[in-house]
Design a protein around this motif. Structure first.
Motif, PDB file in Angstrom:
ATOM      1  N   PRO A 136       0.590  -1.885   0.335  1.00 54.06           N
ATOM      2  CA  PRO A 136       0.032   0.250  -0.306  1.00 54.06           C
ATOM      3  C   PRO A 136       0.744   1.324  -0.123  1.00 54.06           C
ATOM      4  O   PRO A 136       1.628   1.410   0.834  1.00 54.06           O
ATOM      5  CB  PRO A 136      -0.745  -0.114   1.232  1.00 54.06           C
ATOM      6  CG  PRO A 136       0.253  -1.364   2.116  1.00 54.06           C
ATOM      7  CD  PRO A 136       0.333  -2.326   1.124  1.00 54.06           C
ATOM      8  N   TRP A 137       0.789   2.484  -0.387  1.00 50.03           N
ATOM      9  CA  TRP A 137       1.167   3.700  -0.880  1.00 50.03           C
ATOM     10  C   TRP A 137       1.558   3.926   0.453  1.00 50.03           C
ATOM     11  O   TRP A 137       2.485   5.122   0.500  1.00 50.03           O
ATOM     12  CB  TRP A 137       0.800   4.059  -1.995  1.00 50.03           C
ATOM     13  CG  TRP A 137      -0.338   5.050  -1.208  1.00 50.03           C
ATOM     14  CD1 TRP A 137      -2.102   4.784  -1.307  1.00 50.03           C
ATOM     15  CD2 TRP A 137      -0.030   6.570  -1.368  1.00 50.03           C
ATOM     16  NE1 TRP A 137      -1.895   6.016  -0.741  1.00 50.03           N
ATOM     17  CE2 TRP A 137      -1.420   7.449  -0.234  1.00 50.03           C
ATOM     18  CE3 TRP A 137       0.586   7.649  -0.832  1.00 50.03           C
ATOM     19  CZ2 TRP A 137      -1.622   8.487   0.105  1.00 50.03           C
ATOM     20  CZ3 TRP A 137       0.628   8.827  -0.005  1.00 50.03           C
ATOM     21  CH2 TRP A 137      -0.653   9.104  -0.199  1.00 50.03           C
ATOM     22  N   THR A 138       0.535   3.916   1.551  1.00 48.54           N
ATOM     23  CA  THR A 138       1.369   4.789   2.576  1.00 48.54           C
ATOM     24  C   THR A 138       2.359   4.180   3.427  1.00 48.54           C
ATOM     25  O   THR A 138       2.873   4.496   4.594  1.00 48.54           O
ATOM     26  CB  THR A 138      -0.359   4.361   3.519  1.00 48.54           C
ATOM     27  OG1 THR A 138      -0.143   2.321   3.552  1.00 48.54           O
ATOM     28  CG2 THR A 138      -1.287   5.172   3.467  1.00 48.54           C
ATOM     29  N   ASP A 178      11.758   7.353  -8.902  1.00 47.51           N
ATOM     30  CA  ASP A 178      12.012   7.039  -7.274  1.00 47.51           C
ATOM     31  C   ASP A 178      11.027   6.951  -6.664  1.00 47.51           C
ATOM     32  O   ASP A 178      11.422   5.728  -6.296  1.00 47.51           O
ATOM     33  CB  ASP A 178      11.642   8.718  -6.093  1.00 47.51           C
ATOM     34  CG  ASP A 178      12.900   9.323  -6.658  1.00 47.51           C
ATOM     35  OD1 ASP A 178      13.856   9.283  -6.312  1.00 47.51           O
ATOM     36  OD2 ASP A 178      12.531  10.901  -7.099  1.00 47.51           O
ATOM     37  N   LYS A 179       9.550   6.478  -7.235  1.00 50.13           N
ATOM     38  CA  LYS A 179       8.938   5.776  -6.794  1.00 50.13           C
ATOM     39  C   LYS A 179       7.804   5.531  -7.702  1.00 50.13           C
ATOM     40  O   LYS A 179       7.194   5.840  -8.787  1.00 50.13           O
ATOM     41  CB  LYS A 179       8.268   5.551  -5.141  1.00 50.13           C
ATOM     42  CG  LYS A 179       9.074   5.922  -3.985  1.00 50.13           C
ATOM     43  CD  LYS A 179       7.717   6.267  -2.731  1.00 50.13           C
ATOM     44  CE  LYS A 179       9.208   6.539  -1.725  1.00 50.13           C
ATOM     45  NZ  LYS A 179       9.903   5.749  -1.315  1.00 50.13           N
ATOM     46  N   VAL A 180       7.162   4.000  -7.998  1.00 49.58           N
ATOM     47  CA  VAL A 180       5.463   3.471  -8.971  1.00 49.58           C
ATOM     48  C   VAL A 180       4.844   3.690  -7.942  1.00 49.58           C
ATOM     49  O   VAL A 180       4.745   2.807  -7.032  1.00 49.58           O
ATOM     50  CB  VAL A 180       6.334   2.901  -9.930  1.00 49.58           C
ATOM     51  CG1 VAL A 180       4.845   2.506 -10.556  1.00 49.58           C
ATOM     52  CG2 VAL A 180       7.337   2.694 -10.429  1.00 49.58           C
ATOM     53  N   ILE A 181       2.992   4.379  -8.037  1.00 48.22           N
ATOM     54  CA  ILE A 181       1.535   3.481  -7.438  1.00 48.22           C
ATOM     55  C   ILE A 181       0.996   3.237  -8.980  1.00 48.22           C
ATOM     56  O   ILE A 181       0.817   3.883  -9.497  1.00 48.22           O
ATOM     57  CB  ILE A 181       1.868   4.977  -6.649  1.00 48.22           C
ATOM     58  CG1 ILE A 181       3.057   5.448  -5.328  1.00 48.22           C
ATOM     59  CG2 ILE A 181       0.988   4.686  -5.643  1.00 48.22           C
ATOM     60  CD1 ILE A 181       2.560   6.477  -4.891  1.00 48.22           C
ATOM     61  N   ALA A 201      13.642  -5.349 -13.739  1.00 46.50           N
ATOM     62  CA  ALA A 201      12.915  -4.036 -12.704  1.00 46.50           C
ATOM     63  C   ALA A 201      12.037  -4.208 -11.744  1.00 46.50           C
ATOM     64  O   ALA A 201      12.840  -3.392 -10.695  1.00 46.50           O
ATOM     65  CB  ALA A 201      13.020  -3.014 -13.984  1.00 46.50           C
ATOM     66  N   MET A 202      11.015  -4.996 -11.952  1.00 42.63           N
ATOM     67  CA  MET A 202       9.870  -5.224 -11.477  1.00 42.63           C
ATOM     68  C   MET A 202      10.332  -5.601 -10.375  1.00 42.63           C
ATOM     69  O   MET A 202      10.131  -5.685  -8.663  1.00 42.63           O
ATOM     70  CB  MET A 202       9.158  -6.031 -12.047  1.00 42.63           C
ATOM     71  CG  MET A 202       7.741  -5.827 -11.264  1.00 42.63           C
ATOM     72  SD  MET A 202       6.261  -7.727 -11.520  1.00 42.63           S
ATOM     73  CE  MET A 202       6.745  -9.316 -12.086  1.00 42.63           C
ATOM     74  N   GLU A 203      11.724  -6.311 -10.219  1.00 41.78           N
ATOM     75  CA  GLU A 203      12.347  -7.379  -8.959  1.00 41.78           C
ATOM     76  C   GLU A 203      12.863  -6.295  -8.333  1.00 41.78           C
ATOM     77  O   GLU A 203      13.233  -6.498  -6.871  1.00 41.78           O
ATOM     78  CB  GLU A 203      13.131  -8.707 -10.033  1.00 41.78           C
ATOM     79  CG  GLU A 203      12.618  -9.303 -10.296  1.00 41.78           C
ATOM     80  CD  GLU A 203      11.712 -10.640  -9.519  1.00 41.78           C
ATOM     81  OE1 GLU A 203      11.469 -10.311  -9.102  1.00 41.78           O
ATOM     82  OE2 GLU A 203      10.900 -10.377 -10.772  1.00 41.78           O
ATOM     83  N   VAL A 204      13.326  -5.364  -8.196  1.00 42.55           N
ATOM     84  CA  VAL A 204      13.752  -3.951  -7.516  1.00 42.55           C
ATOM     85  C   VAL A 204      13.516  -2.549  -7.604  1.00 42.55           C
ATOM     86  O   VAL A 204      13.699  -2.112  -6.268  1.00 42.55           O
ATOM     87  CB  VAL A 204      15.268  -4.206  -8.611  1.00 42.55           C
ATOM     88  CG1 VAL A 204      16.409  -5.158  -8.090  1.00 42.55           C
ATOM     89  CG2 VAL A 204      15.070  -3.998  -9.795  1.00 42.55           C
ATOM     90  N   MET A 205      12.438  -2.424  -8.156  1.00 38.87           N
ATOM     91  CA  MET A 205      11.620  -1.227  -8.516  1.00 38.87           C
ATOM     92  C   MET A 205      11.224  -1.156  -6.703  1.00 38.87           C
ATOM     93  O   MET A 205      10.525  -2.506  -6.061  1.00 38.87           O
ATOM     94  CB  MET A 205      10.747  -0.733  -8.986  1.00 38.87           C
ATOM     95  CG  MET A 205      12.189  -0.529 -10.310  1.00 38.87           C
ATOM     96  SD  MET A 205      10.654   1.251 -11.232  1.00 38.87           S
ATOM     97  CE  MET A 205      11.289   2.293  -9.550  1.00 38.87           C
ATOM     98  N   ASP A 206      10.332  -0.192  -6.055  1.00 44.83           N
ATOM     99  CA  ASP A 206       9.845  -0.505  -4.981  1.00 44.83           C
ATOM    100  C   ASP A 206       8.315   0.274  -6.097  1.00 44.83           C
ATOM    101  O   ASP A 206       8.052   1.728  -6.443  1.00 44.83           O
ATOM    102  CB  ASP A 206       9.641   1.146  -4.486  1.00 44.83           C
ATOM    103  CG  ASP A 206      10.957   0.768  -3.267  1.00 44.83           C
ATOM    104  OD1 ASP A 206      11.017  -0.271  -2.313  1.00 44.83           O
ATOM    105  OD2 ASP A 206      11.248   1.770  -2.471  1.00 44.83           O
ATOM    106  N   VAL A 207       7.186  -0.547  -6.159  1.00 39.44           N
ATOM    107  CA  VAL A 207       6.269  -0.013  -6.436  1.00 39.44           C
ATOM    108  C   VAL A 207       4.995  -0.379  -5.202  1.00 39.44           C
ATOM    109  O   VAL A 207       5.537  -2.060  -4.423  1.00 39.44           O
ATOM    110  CB  VAL A 207       5.930  -1.789  -7.675  1.00 39.44           C
ATOM    111  CG1 VAL A 207       4.590  -1.522  -8.076  1.00 39.44           C
ATOM    112  CG2 VAL A 207       6.715  -1.401  -8.653  1.00 39.44           C
ATOM    113  N   PHE A 208       4.093   0.062  -5.213  1.00 43.64           N
ATOM    114  CA  PHE A 208       3.011   0.353  -4.327  1.00 43.64           C
ATOM    115  C   PHE A 208       1.595   0.721  -4.997  1.00 43.64           C
ATOM    116  O   PHE A 208       1.653   0.802  -6.268  1.00 43.64           O
ATOM    117  CB  PHE A 208       3.815   1.541  -3.742  1.00 43.64           C
ATOM    118  CG  PHE A 208       4.646   1.764  -2.925  1.00 43.64           C
ATOM    119  CD1 PHE A 208       4.543   1.104  -1.432  1.00 43.64           C
ATOM    120  CD2 PHE A 208       5.506   2.229  -3.108  1.00 43.64           C
ATOM    121  CE1 PHE A 208       5.507   0.922  -1.290  1.00 43.64           C
ATOM    122  CE2 PHE A 208       6.901   2.788  -3.228  1.00 43.64           C
ATOM    123  CZ  PHE A 208       6.705   1.572  -1.453  1.00 43.64           C
TER     124      PHE A 208
END
Lengths: 326, 326
Positions: A136-138, A178-181, A201-208
């Motif tokens: 969750p993006w929070t 910086d971040k993906v939501i 890239a999905m394995e290392v990115m911050d995805v919210f």
């Protein structure tokens, strides 16, 4: 065949049918993971991890390698194609990482891997892994505007094609987002197909994710962020949209923390989300366009817009420039 | 099933088996195009066009509409999904164009179209058409450097993924590239999947081919063109490549007729072609990248590079700017 319907876009999970199969197999005293590798059957995937719940089949060299490095997923087994180009370079790293973490390694033939991956390009490498889920993006943490005026978060509303989502994540990582939501509603899950299209890239990115995108945008606006939507063509039919200024990405000046909001492949941003934007960025065409050709592929548009913004980052490019224009 | 193996990347052509089927059907006095539409069978596709040779199945609203407008293909039959949202807008235009050109219209059910298109997104519209083939580049015409210093030709060496090729063609058309030339060796054909991924741009663009790419580049260099290759990461292992200057696309100045040369998804430009380039354009990353993530998807990279160049065109953008940055 649950396994074969796994990789088209939705996450594969062990179905009740397969669970019963493994359960019955175990009652008969068989060891479905212990047979000769040449007899590996599709139904025998990941029995050792069954008790822990859901699994999916990650495929491709880069996704598997980066998943092992990131250590975010539980890995049940590594499947390396038998007889494929020895154990050099990345393959050697895969084997080392599997050994360190005690991950069993199987060596199925190419035909088995082809079938498991529905003939997508696996490069001789697959892994049975737990699914990767956005948080969750929070939990994304707060970046206060005063701290860094060049924060860039990418917001994706309802991207549905896994290859588009993967290419967007790859670009976002490469260019320094910086971040993906993502909006949870109507969005593609973080499947193995997405990971492959993202080159891992999905394995290392911050995805919210968020369940209430418009609310997020309004909250960030209150905090002093700029919320920039995107638009292929001006859409005067959306009430209120004509009041939102449209700016060419060539003229956009990145001088405050920014959310860039991309819409669905077919319909773009929803009216509610578009109405929450302070401006709309556009990519202007280089010729007169006939109806039906007034837009770009969403991952290409994302790349152009992100490059336009990220190339304004102070200190960009970080790498040493070599040579110059003739 | 020849029809069902048609759309994965290679062009579908009527096989000897199907030809015999239609021939036998004709001898029995049956009229395979005349049965009730609800009984339309896969094997009955395009019997009327059989005698003329090869056919393929174009799918999607925009590809079919633009193919009819461009009138480059022979069209055997138009297949419109039965019961789908009346005949408004583009569908009405399709019907009008078919009527004007005397093209038979069938109304198969959705399940039939789904099967014909291998469950790709057809939007309720398919057409049986003759294949679209690139012409030899010697027919591309000469643009003398003195005439227009801002000619831009896009050269594609060995692009193999039809969705990548389609997205590249869509971007090239949108951004104003003058001509596209592909290497015939190792390149994806201009298939219906490419047309769909291009949103139909393939139907209206000038696409040419060459059998000797390095020779073409050298000839254009002699004529005063700039030949700009592309590179993800510098590749010092290619002999001579370290002598070719590498320029960030942000610093590239477009002041002479230019060929932009893009390489294969996996291996980039061949050493021979790279050695024929006067400079190499690169997209600089926004962060430190781990091995395996040092490049972008080829269609995204093409979009960023083309946008960097085309936005320097005099008179660009052609469209009126609306609004401005807040």
């Amino acid at each position: 065949m649950p396994l074969l319907s796994a990789l088209g876009g939705a996450t594969w999970r062990l179905s009740g049918h397969l669970a019963r199969h493994f359960s019955q197999t175990a009652r008969r005293g068989e060891r479905p993971g212990g047979e000769e590798l040449s007899r590996l059957r599709l139904d025998d995937l990941a029995p050792t991890a069954l008790s822990a719940g859901r699994l999916e089949l990650l495929f491709g060299l880069s996704p598997c390698l980066l998943a092992l490095r990131a250590a975010r997923r539980r890995v049940a087994r590594l499947l390396l194609q038998a007889g494929k180009s020895g154990v050099q370079g990345e393959r050697a790293e895969l084997l080392r990482a599997a050994e360190v973490r005690g991950i069993p390694v199987l060596r199925p033939r190419r035909q088995k891997l082809d079938a498991l991956c529905r003939h997508q390009v696996h490069q001789g490498v697959c892994m049975e892994v737990s699914p990767l889920r956005p948080r969750p993006w929070t939990e994304a943490g707060e970046a206060k505007p005063g701290d860094d005026p060049q924060q860039l978060w990418l917001i994706l509303e309802g991207l549905q094609d896994p290859r588009n989502l993967g290419a967007v994540l790859r670009s976002a990582y490469f260019l320094g987002v910086d971040k993906v939501i993502t909006s949870r509603r109507n969005s593609c899950l973080l499947t193995p197909v997405v990971s492959k299209a993202s080159a891992g890239a999905m394995e290392v990115m911050d995805v919210f994710f968020t369940d209430h995108l418009a609310g997020l945008l309004q909250a960030k606006t209150q905090q002093g962020w700029l919320v920039a939507g995107t638009v292929g063509c001006p859409r005067p039919e959306i009430p209120g949209s004509s009041e939102i200024p449209i700016t060419s990405c060539l003229e956009f000046l990145w001088d405050q923390p920014t959310l860039l909001v991309l819409g669905n492949e077919g319909s773009g941003l929803s009216p509610e989300v578009q109405a929450s934007c302070q401006l709309l960025l556009s990519i202007l065409p280089g010729r007169q366009l006939p109806p039906g050709l007034e837009s770009l592929n969403v991952s290409v548009a994302a790349g152009i817009l992100l490059h336009s913004i990220c190339s304004q980052r102070k200190g960009f490019p970080e790498e040493k420039k070599r040579g110059q224009h003739l």
